[in-house]
Design an enzyme around this catalytic site. Sequence first.
Site, PDB file in Angstrom:
ATOM      1  N   ASN A   1      34.530   4.698 -44.122  1.00 51.66           N
ATOM      2  CA  ASN A   1      34.002   3.759 -45.128  1.00 51.66           C
ATOM      3  C   ASN A   1      33.167   4.529 -46.147  1.00 51.66           C
ATOM      4  O   ASN A   1      33.017   5.742 -46.051  1.00 51.66           O
ATOM      5  CB  ASN A   1      33.192   2.642 -44.447  1.00 51.66           C
ATOM      6  CG  ASN A   1      32.012   3.193 -43.684  1.00 51.66           C
ATOM      7  OD1 ASN A   1      31.084   3.730 -44.272  1.00 51.66           O
ATOM      8  ND2 ASN A   1      32.052   3.088 -42.360  1.00 51.66           N
TER       9      ASN A   1
ATOM     10  N   LYS B   1      50.591  14.852 -36.613  1.00 56.21           N
ATOM     11  CA  LYS B   1      50.518  14.053 -37.838  1.00 56.21           C
ATOM     12  C   LYS B   1      51.611  12.986 -37.810  1.00 56.21           C
ATOM     13  O   LYS B   1      52.780  13.292 -37.545  1.00 56.21           O
ATOM     14  CB  LYS B   1      50.693  14.970 -39.043  1.00 56.21           C
ATOM     15  CG  LYS B   1      50.461  14.267 -40.352  1.00 56.21           C
ATOM     16  CD  LYS B   1      50.662  15.191 -41.527  1.00 56.21           C
ATOM     17  CE  LYS B   1      50.732  14.363 -42.798  1.00 56.21           C
ATOM     18  NZ  LYS B   1      51.621  14.902 -43.787  1.00 56.21           N
TER      19      LYS B   1
ATOM     20  N   ILE C   1      26.535  -0.342 -31.498  1.00 57.60           N
ATOM     21  CA  ILE C   1      25.444   0.573 -31.115  1.00 57.60           C
ATOM     22  C   ILE C   1      24.093  -0.144 -31.190  1.00 57.60           C
ATOM     23  O   ILE C   1      23.270  -0.070 -30.272  1.00 57.60           O
ATOM     24  CB  ILE C   1      25.453   1.820 -32.027  1.00 57.60           C
ATOM     25  CG1 ILE C   1      26.789   2.537 -31.861  1.00 57.60           C
ATOM     26  CG2 ILE C   1      24.282   2.748 -31.719  1.00 57.60           C
ATOM     27  CD1 ILE C   1      27.065   3.618 -32.884  1.00 57.60           C
TER      28      ILE C   1
ATOM     29  N   PHE D   1      20.522  -3.084 -39.893  1.00 58.26           N
ATOM     30  CA  PHE D   1      20.857  -3.339 -41.283  1.00 58.26           C
ATOM     31  C   PHE D   1      21.993  -4.359 -41.284  1.00 58.26           C
ATOM     32  O   PHE D   1      22.744  -4.452 -40.319  1.00 58.26           O
ATOM     33  CB  PHE D   1      21.326  -2.051 -41.983  1.00 58.26           C
ATOM     34  CG  PHE D   1      20.200  -1.300 -42.631  1.00 58.26           C
ATOM     35  CD1 PHE D   1      19.242  -0.666 -41.871  1.00 58.26           C
ATOM     36  CD2 PHE D   1      20.094  -1.242 -44.017  1.00 58.26           C
ATOM     37  CE1 PHE D   1      18.189   0.018 -42.465  1.00 58.26           C
ATOM     38  CE2 PHE D   1      19.057  -0.560 -44.624  1.00 58.26           C
ATOM     39  CZ  PHE D   1      18.099   0.070 -43.847  1.00 58.26           C
TER      40      PHE D   1
ATOM     41  N   LYS E   1      23.021 -12.499 -37.566  1.00 55.96           N
ATOM     42  CA  LYS E   1      23.195 -11.135 -37.009  1.00 55.96           C
ATOM     43  C   LYS E   1      21.929 -10.677 -36.279  1.00 55.96           C
ATOM     44  O   LYS E   1      21.983 -10.062 -35.231  1.00 55.96           O
ATOM     45  CB  LYS E   1      23.485 -10.178 -38.167  1.00 55.96           C
ATOM     46  CG  LYS E   1      24.488  -9.115 -37.860  1.00 55.96           C
ATOM     47  CD  LYS E   1      24.923  -8.378 -39.110  1.00 55.96           C
ATOM     48  CE  LYS E   1      26.291  -8.812 -39.593  1.00 55.96           C
ATOM     49  NZ  LYS E   1      26.728  -8.074 -40.797  1.00 55.96           N
TER      50      LYS E   1
ATOM     51  N   LYS F   1      22.383  -9.874 -32.380  1.00 56.61           N
ATOM     52  CA  LYS F   1      22.267  -8.486 -31.911  1.00 56.61           C
ATOM     53  C   LYS F   1      20.926  -8.211 -31.224  1.00 56.61           C
ATOM     54  O   LYS F   1      20.633  -7.085 -30.868  1.00 56.61           O
ATOM     55  CB  LYS F   1      22.469  -7.521 -33.077  1.00 56.61           C
ATOM     56  CG  LYS F   1      23.823  -7.683 -33.754  1.00 56.61           C
ATOM     57  CD  LYS F   1      24.205  -6.451 -34.529  1.00 56.61           C
ATOM     58  CE  LYS F   1      25.503  -6.675 -35.276  1.00 56.61           C
ATOM     59  NZ  LYS F   1      26.152  -5.423 -35.645  1.00 56.61           N
TER      60      LYS F   1
HETATM   61  N1  CTP Z   1      26.284  -1.559 -36.058  1.00 55.37           N
HETATM   62  C1  CTP Z   1      26.306  -0.746 -34.964  1.00 55.37           C
HETATM   63  N2  CTP Z   1      27.478  -0.532 -34.283  1.00 55.37           N
HETATM   64  C2  CTP Z   1      28.611  -1.126 -34.692  1.00 55.37           C
HETATM   65  C3  CTP Z   1      28.608  -1.973 -35.827  1.00 55.37           C
HETATM   66  C4  CTP Z   1      27.418  -2.160 -36.501  1.00 55.37           C
HETATM   67  O1  CTP Z   1      25.267  -0.192 -34.598  1.00 55.37           O
HETATM   68  N3  CTP Z   1      29.736  -0.906 -34.004  1.00 55.37           N
HETATM   69  C5  CTP Z   1      24.982  -1.808 -36.723  1.00 55.37           C
HETATM   70  C6  CTP Z   1      24.835  -1.221 -38.101  1.00 55.37           C
HETATM   71  O2  CTP Z   1      24.281   0.083 -38.044  1.00 55.37           O
HETATM   72  C7  CTP Z   1      23.885  -2.206 -38.740  1.00 55.37           C
HETATM   73  C8  CTP Z   1      24.218  -3.526 -38.079  1.00 55.37           C
HETATM   74  O3  CTP Z   1      24.883  -3.187 -36.874  1.00 55.37           O
HETATM   75  O4  CTP Z   1      22.544  -1.911 -38.415  1.00 55.37           O
HETATM   76  C9  CTP Z   1      25.056  -4.467 -38.860  1.00 55.37           C
HETATM   77  O5  CTP Z   1      26.208  -3.858 -39.359  1.00 55.37           O
HETATM   78  P1  CTP Z   1      27.236  -4.701 -40.213  1.00 55.37           P
HETATM   79  O6  CTP Z   1      28.384  -3.822 -40.600  1.00 55.37           O
HETATM   80  O7  CTP Z   1      26.519  -5.434 -41.280  1.00 55.37           O
HETATM   81  O8  CTP Z   1      27.666  -5.790 -39.166  1.00 55.37           O
HETATM   82  P2  CTP Z   1      28.798  -5.900 -38.137  1.00 55.37           P
HETATM   83  O9  CTP Z   1      28.201  -5.926 -36.794  1.00 55.37           O
HETATM   84  O10 CTP Z   1      29.831  -4.865 -38.359  1.00 55.37           O
HETATM   85  O11 CTP Z   1      29.327  -7.348 -38.441  1.00 55.37           O
HETATM   86  P3  CTP Z   1      30.387  -7.854 -39.547  1.00 55.37           P
HETATM   87  O12 CTP Z   1      31.217  -6.652 -39.940  1.00 55.37           O
HETATM   88  O13 CTP Z   1      31.123  -8.876 -38.817  1.00 55.37           O
HETATM   89  O14 CTP Z   1      29.551  -8.381 -40.673  1.00 55.37           O
END
Ligand code: CTP
Length: 406
Positions: free
Chosen positions: A212, A290, A308, A326, A340, A344
């Site tokens: 990303n 590949k 995480i 975040f 969220k 979480k």
């Molecule tokens: N995060 C994480 N591990 C993951 C996904 C997300 O630790 N596998 C943490 C990110 O570091 C951030 C928070 O979760 O602090 C939210 O990430 P975000 O991408 O906004 O949310 P998602 O959990 O991926 O939810 P969605 O994509 O459904 O909005």
Amino acid sequence: MTNALQNRRILLVISGGIAAYKSLDLIRRLREAGAEVRCVLTQGGAQFVTPLSVAALSEDKVYSDLWSLTDEAQMGHIRLSREADLVLVAPASANMIGKMAQGLADDLASTILLATDKPVMIAPAMNVMMWTHAAVQANIKTLQQRGVKILGPASGLMACGEEGEGRMLEVADILAAVAAHFSVAGSLGGKRALVTSGPTFEPLDPVRFIGNRSSGKQGHAIAKALYAQGAETILVTGPTALPDPAGIKTIRVQTAQEMLAACEASLPVDVAVCAAAVADWRPSEMSDEKLKKGAAKAVLELAKNADILATLAKAGNRRPRLVVGFAAETNDMLKNASEKLVRKNCDWLVANDVGSGKVFNQDDNEVTLLRRDGKGQTQSDAWPRQSKDQVARALVEEIVSFFKTA
Ligand code: CTP
């Protein structure tokens, strides 16, 4: 920057290297932060910057001659070495590092470095081949074993046109390391902090991955701000173009699984800030070869990655005292972020609207800080758009107040 540098006396040794031009800015920035700066210029250093510039910026006499009767009468080398809270060598040339390691004292700077009873920090600067030379590396190891703090060097394009490790750290990073040195007993002294930063790359085959646009700028800035407040800081980062911040234990990973393992291995910590943009999914299988484009249509099977943030925030005796997440949202930011926060089980959530290129790879950020107040209510504070460094410092100020009142 905290006021950790206020009234600190820094003896800055400028040795020979093109990076000496940055030392002029360093003098200015140290003084702006409230430090008193006294400068020693080696013969080599004086080939790159003039004593007049150094004297003008430090508003003090510049010391360079061990054998000057008048200098010795006014301020001998022993006094110079003792009347400082910190001796900082920036840039530290290969020659200066060699002399320090060998205990040579053939000019004013090396004599002071031998005579001092104060902490010593050095910011090496030299060509990549010189830096990686076994002799220099052995000298660095010797100095580290004696308690000298080595700041950097950084990687990148050098004045000589070659590229690699050996550039002197940026002035802001040296300043942060010096401030951190003085604030160890400061606001977050004795606390351990964990920060995740950057994207994760989930491999499909040896050349392709799912990734990303995260640059890691926000996460790295938070790690630096925590470190500047004296926290022992561990930064677990996915692939980014950013250099490892000075003084911070930085663990570089590629995938979400590696990031989780590195975070779990770093526990216990007092505060965890999860700023990484972790991939929610990874290819179910990684091909050793590949993948060929043969078929007209391809279906990719994905497996879910562990969360995480949620894993760290799970109740248990290894849960950090404060868990900050975040939320990257493109729509219904507050509603989604509040959900969220609860889902979480984190204490705070920094929500930002990442729609239409507003955040990723930018230098500034507009965030809202959501906090659970313990009674099931969520408070939100919308912060103005500001640089990611400012967001980091503001967040760390909140973390400092949290631990003050906790
Ligand atoms: N995060 C994480 N591990 C993951 C996904 C997300 O630790 N596998 C943490 C990110 O570091 C951030 C928070 O979760 O602090 C939210 O990430 P975000 O991408 O906004 O949310 P998602 O959990 O991926 O939810 P969605 O994509 O459904 O909005």
